[in-house]
Design an enzyme around this catalytic site. Structure first.
Site, PDB file in Angstrom:
ATOM      1  N   HIS A 505      29.652   7.603  22.113  1.00  0.00           N
ATOM      2  CA  HIS A 505      28.584   6.751  22.639  1.00  0.00           C
ATOM      3  C   HIS A 505      27.630   6.356  21.511  1.00  0.00           C
ATOM      4  CE1 HIS A 505      29.097   8.701  26.921  1.00  0.00           C
ATOM      5  NE2 HIS A 505      30.143   7.967  26.542  1.00  0.00           N
ATOM      6  N   HIS A 549      27.669   6.724  30.476  1.00  0.00           N
ATOM      7  CA  HIS A 549      28.761   6.502  29.538  1.00  0.00           C
ATOM      8  C   HIS A 549      28.631   5.044  29.130  1.00  0.00           C
ATOM      9  CE1 HIS A 549      31.060  10.347  30.168  1.00  0.00           C
ATOM     10  NE2 HIS A 549      30.052  10.421  31.024  1.00  0.00           N
TER      11      HIS A 549
END
Length: 573
Positions: A505, A549
């Site tokens: 991420h 996410h």
């Protein structure tokens, strides 16, 4: 062989941000000419889209840059996998298909930090809805209680198909119920703007098929030109104005490709690649560029700084085989082959069931907010983490880790429960290590460097452990496969150091901010400070590590930049 062509807009990078941006620009009323350049291939093999196999595509060498971090000082010197997508679809083609938008407070903070309501939750949610077609129905009547979505929180006409799997592993509902009995709040829709509580994960998949950013390109007319296998090395500048890009492609061998943009060049190559292109174009920290004899165009110290990323560690327990039927599938090569044949016919069957639906939840921790390390954080950070919708950590259930470590499992009755730290305070960097633009940067996320992160990992793992020891869950646990040696602070922290993984991420390396801010490289209209006609619109500019996410945030960054450009250039008039 040389090739030169002019376009209105050049978009560099075919991941979620780039595909969204390019498709939106090309679909506007004035139909500007748009060139989308992607460093990797087209990833057109449909078998790469099998929902139940989405855990393996990152292992495809031609779809992954195959990067690693530098040795991590606070993780026992380990170099960690730092995968990022290569090819059309980018990260959406190799990630694990979790589609979560984050919290309304994330986006309101983004808007406040850059002083621009363009990024506030109400505006961003409207873009999320425009992007998606959400399938929120549950076919099995007894499982309907796990889902309740408001139509006002979702879209039904977008090119990205997201929702719940039609069939699940047979013990998922048992875990949802067990955690509720253990006192965990249930969440019936994580994408409402408030993700707190445990429930069903919304997937970037539909009817057994993984959704990727490529799906947004299918209905665009021929004013969008897509060129794959063309990694951009530099931006072509006329003094301090971007006029095009230089890329390498494959057509009749290697050739030098030079494309010019009459309006804008927009980098959407991601948090690890966009800063590299900038620095090799002479835009970045002067001291860093001088080490590699790169001519300075504009001194921009924030480029390459500000790297943030979520990380996680697992707890794995073996369960009573009678609670699920995974062994009858994963231990039988014939059954898996037959399932693949069924999937190729209509997208149904075991490959649209096993590993296709996760449990997921975000939580706050009183233990964490009462610790000394939390109290030592800046007051603004404490205030943000105490906001209504901001979680401190995330737990996932039914992560099929045997795809990644097949040698560890012969019995598939296990449950893997990763726990992710949110709002970590460690901040890393990416740096040049060569004057060759084809060489990767050095990636150093500095995991666990901040004392708050180390304390937080201990406290959030304890809560996960408590959940698995509650009688409602523990009655079906046979043994523990992977966990710390004991419940001591020292053993839990050592476990994190030995088993921590990146969530891929990566965020913040070309950070958006107010003009004059020392940690910012672009303004709220995505414009690179000090350079004309050059913008960056991907996770590198996002100033908040959103609590999700981040593929959804990447899509939204591209969509927001498109709205900005369409408005500025009056493309919808």
């Amino acid at each position: 062989m040389a090739h030169e062509q002019s376009y209105d807009f050049i978009v560099v990078g075919g991941g979620p941000a780039g595909c969204t941006l390019a498709a939106s620009l090309a679909s506007s009323a004035k139909k500007p000419s748009v060139l989308l350049l992607e460093a990797g291939g087209r990833n057109e093999n449909k078998s790469l889209r099998v929902d139940g196999k989405r855990w393996k595509t990152f292992m495809e060498e031609n779809m992954n840059w195959g990067s690693q971090t530098t040795p991590q000082e606070h993780c026992n010197g380990r170099q960690l996998d730092y995968s990022h997508g290569k090819g059309l679809g980018g990260g959406s083609s190799i990630n694990f298909g979790v589609y979560t938008v984050g919290t309304r407070d994330d986006y309101d903070l983004w808007a406040a930090e850059v002083d621009d309501e363009t990024f506030a939750w109400d505006t961003m949610q409207a873009r999320f809805k425009r992007l998606e077609t959400f399938t929120g129905t549950i076919d099995v009547p007894e499982n309907q209680k796990y889902v309740q979505s408001e139509l006002t929180d979702h879209g039904n006409k977008g090119g990205l198909h997201v929702g719940y799997a039609k069939e699940w592993d047979s013990d998922l509902a048992m875990v949802l119920d067990a955690f509720e009995e253990a006192g965990v709040q249930r969440n019936l829709d994580h994408n409402s703007g408030n993700p707190l509580g445990f429930g069903l994960c919304i997937n970037s998949a539909c009817k057994g098929l993984r959704s990727t950013a490529v799906d947004l390109l299918t209905e665009v007319s021929d004013n969008l030109v897509i060129v794959s296998d063309s990694p951009v090395q530099r931006i072509i500048l006329d003094k301090n104005k971007a006029v095009g890009v230089e890329a390498n492609g494959r057509a009749c061998g290697f050739y030098r490709r030079v494309d010019s943009a009459s309006k804008e060049v927009i980098l959407c190559a991601g948090a690890l690649e966009s800063p590299k292109i900038l620095m090799h174009s002479g835009i970045g920290p002067a001291e860093e560029l001088s080490k590699f004899n790169i001519s300075l165009i504009h001194d921009l110290p924030a480029v390459g700084q500000g790297l943030r990323d979520h990380f996680f560690a697992p707890l794995i327990v073996m369960r009573n085989p009678k609670t699920n039927d995974r062994n009858s599938f994963y231990q039988d090569e014939v059954a898996m082959e037959a399932a693949m044949n069924q999937w190729e016919i209509d997208g149904t069957g075991p490959w649209a069931r096993h590993g296709c639906q996760l449990g997921i939840g975000w939580f706050k921790s009183d233990r964490l907010t009462s610790c000394e390390e939390f109290k030592a954080l800046p007051e603004s950070v404490q205030d943000f983490m105490n906001r209504e919708t901001i979680p401190h950590y995330e737990i996932i259930s039914h992560f099929p880790v045997h795809f990644i470590f097949p040698q560890l499992f012969q019995d598939y009755s296990y449950i893997c429960l990763p726990v992710f730290l949110m709002n970590e305070q460690s901040v890393g960097e990416v740096r040049l290590q060569s004057s060759d633009p084809d060489e990767p940067l050095s990636y150093n996320p500095k995991f666990l460097e901040h004392p708050f992160d180390r304390r937080a990992c201990i406290e959030i793992y304890r809560h996960l452990w408590d959940l698995t020891k509650h009688p409602s869950f523990a009655k079906d646990t046979v043994s523990t496969i992977m966990a710390p040696a004991s419940q001591s602070d020292e053993d839990i922290l050592q476990f994190w150091k030995n088993n921590i993984s990146s969530s891929w991420h990566m965020t913040g390396t070309v950070k958006m901010g107010r003009e004059g801010a020392s940690d910012a490289a672009v303004d709220s209209r995505f414009r690179v400070f000090g350079v004309e006609n050059l913008r960056v619109a991907d996770m590198s500019v996002v100033p908040v590590l959103t609590n999700n996410h981040t593929q959804a945030t990447a899509y939204m960054t591209g969509a927001t930049c498109a709205d900005v450009l369409i408005r500025e250039y009056r493309l919808d008039e």
